[in-house]
Design a protein around this motif. Structure first.
Motif, mmCIF file in Angstrom:
data_model
loop_
_atom_site.group_PDB
_atom_site.id
_atom_site.type_symbol
_atom_site.label_atom_id
_atom_site.label_comp_id
_atom_site.label_asym_id
_atom_site.label_seq_id
_atom_site.Cartn_x
_atom_site.Cartn_y
_atom_site.Cartn_z
ATOM 1 N N ASP A 39 47.389 1.936 74.787
ATOM 2 C CA ASP A 39 46.925 0.836 73.938
ATOM 3 C C ASP A 39 47.348 1.045 72.489
ATOM 4 N N THR A 40 47.319 2.289 72.026
ATOM 5 C CA THR A 40 47.726 2.588 70.658
ATOM 6 C C THR A 40 49.202 2.268 70.459
ATOM 7 N N LYS A 43 49.703 -1.462 70.275
ATOM 8 C CA LYS A 43 49.340 -2.022 68.971
ATOM 9 C C LYS A 43 50.407 -1.694 67.921
ATOM 10 N N LYS A 47 52.913 -4.287 65.812
ATOM 11 C CA LYS A 47 53.070 -4.291 64.352
ATOM 12 C C LYS A 47 54.543 -4.279 63.943
#
Length: 266
Positions: A39-40, A43, A47
């Motif tokens: 998930d990191t 994300k 970005k």
């Protein structure tokens, strides 16, 4: 305000090529496919994708740079950015200079893109048009030339063929992509944000040349009596092998004239 330059780890003065290179380098590290669906990572990838979306578009980047400059000056606590009249005047001058630099960069990028597009479009149009006229007129310059004339024609054909190959190669590199999956292309060094696939471009050229030749031949068949009466020694009623010489030579001549015209306008 989100600093897209910091996200991509590039300078605000970075070129479009540097921005794309930075994006691809980070994308290969952050892509969820190479981080077990983290998930990191997802994300972080979102970005850098957003940053690239803004900074890779010249108009969006110009608007973002304008907002960034205003935000930077509005939040600066130095004496220069105080409310005193002299500071306001200096701030106005500094902002205007930065804005002018953004506009100049935008115009320069647009100019380069326009030139690159012309260098691809003009040879292709010239190739189709010259193929049409070759199909219509069916010239026999090679057959009616002496040894010197044939040597010149053959030399010119070789140079023209190499020139045409170079132009098409540049066009393919700039505007076409290989037929691969999108996520695979991000993880590799291929460019995915291009309008046409290589197969589509090749088929367009082949079909375009074929149609141009067919239409030219059809028109020539209807005007054969007039063409043969005008210059009977240099035009044939039949398609011959030597006709492959003339379209590349025509492209080379048209491209040369276009190049000289652009130089004269500078």
């Amino acid at each position: 305000m989100v600093d897209y330059y910091r996200i991509l780890k590039v300078s605000p003065k970075a070129s479009a090529v540097e921005i794309k290179s930075a994006y691809r380098r980070l994308a290969r590290k952050m892509h969820p496919d190479v981080n077990a669906g983290s998930d990191t990572a997802a994300k972080d990838f979102a970005k850098i994708a957003k940053a690239y979306q803004i900074l890779s578009n010249s108009e969006d980047r110009a608007r973002y740079d304008t907002q960034r400059i205003k935000a930077q000056y509005a939040s600066d606590d130095s004496v220069m950015f105080s409310d005193n009249p002299h500071a306001r005047r200096l701030r106005k001058i500094a902002v205007q200079r930065r804005m002018d630099a953004i506009v100049d960069r935008f115009i320069e990028n647009e100019r380069r893109e326009s030139i690159a597009l012309q260098q691809t479009v003009f040879p292709v149009v010239a190739l189709f048009m010259s193929t049409f006229f070759v199909g219509m007129l069916k010239p026999q310059f090679w057959s009616h030339s002496d040894l010197l004339g044939k040597t010149i024609l053959l030399t010119l054909f070789g140079a023209s063929l190499w020139h045409l190959y170079g132009r098409l190669r540049e066009g393919f590199a700039r505007y076409t992509y290989a037929a691969v999956q999108l996520h695979d292309s991000v993880l590799r060094d291929d460019d995915e944000e291009k309008p046409f696939s290589q197969i589509t471009a090749i088929m367009f050229l082949v079909i375009g040349v074929g149609i141009s030749l067919a239409i030219g031949y059809g028109v020539g068949a209807h005007l054969e009596w007039m063409i043969m009466n005008m210059v009977p020694n240099f035009f044939s009623p039949y398609l011959q092998v030597e006709l492959i010489f003339y379209p590349p030579i025509a492209v080379f001549l048209v491209d040369t004239v276009h190049y000289l015209a652009n130089k004269a306008d500078l």
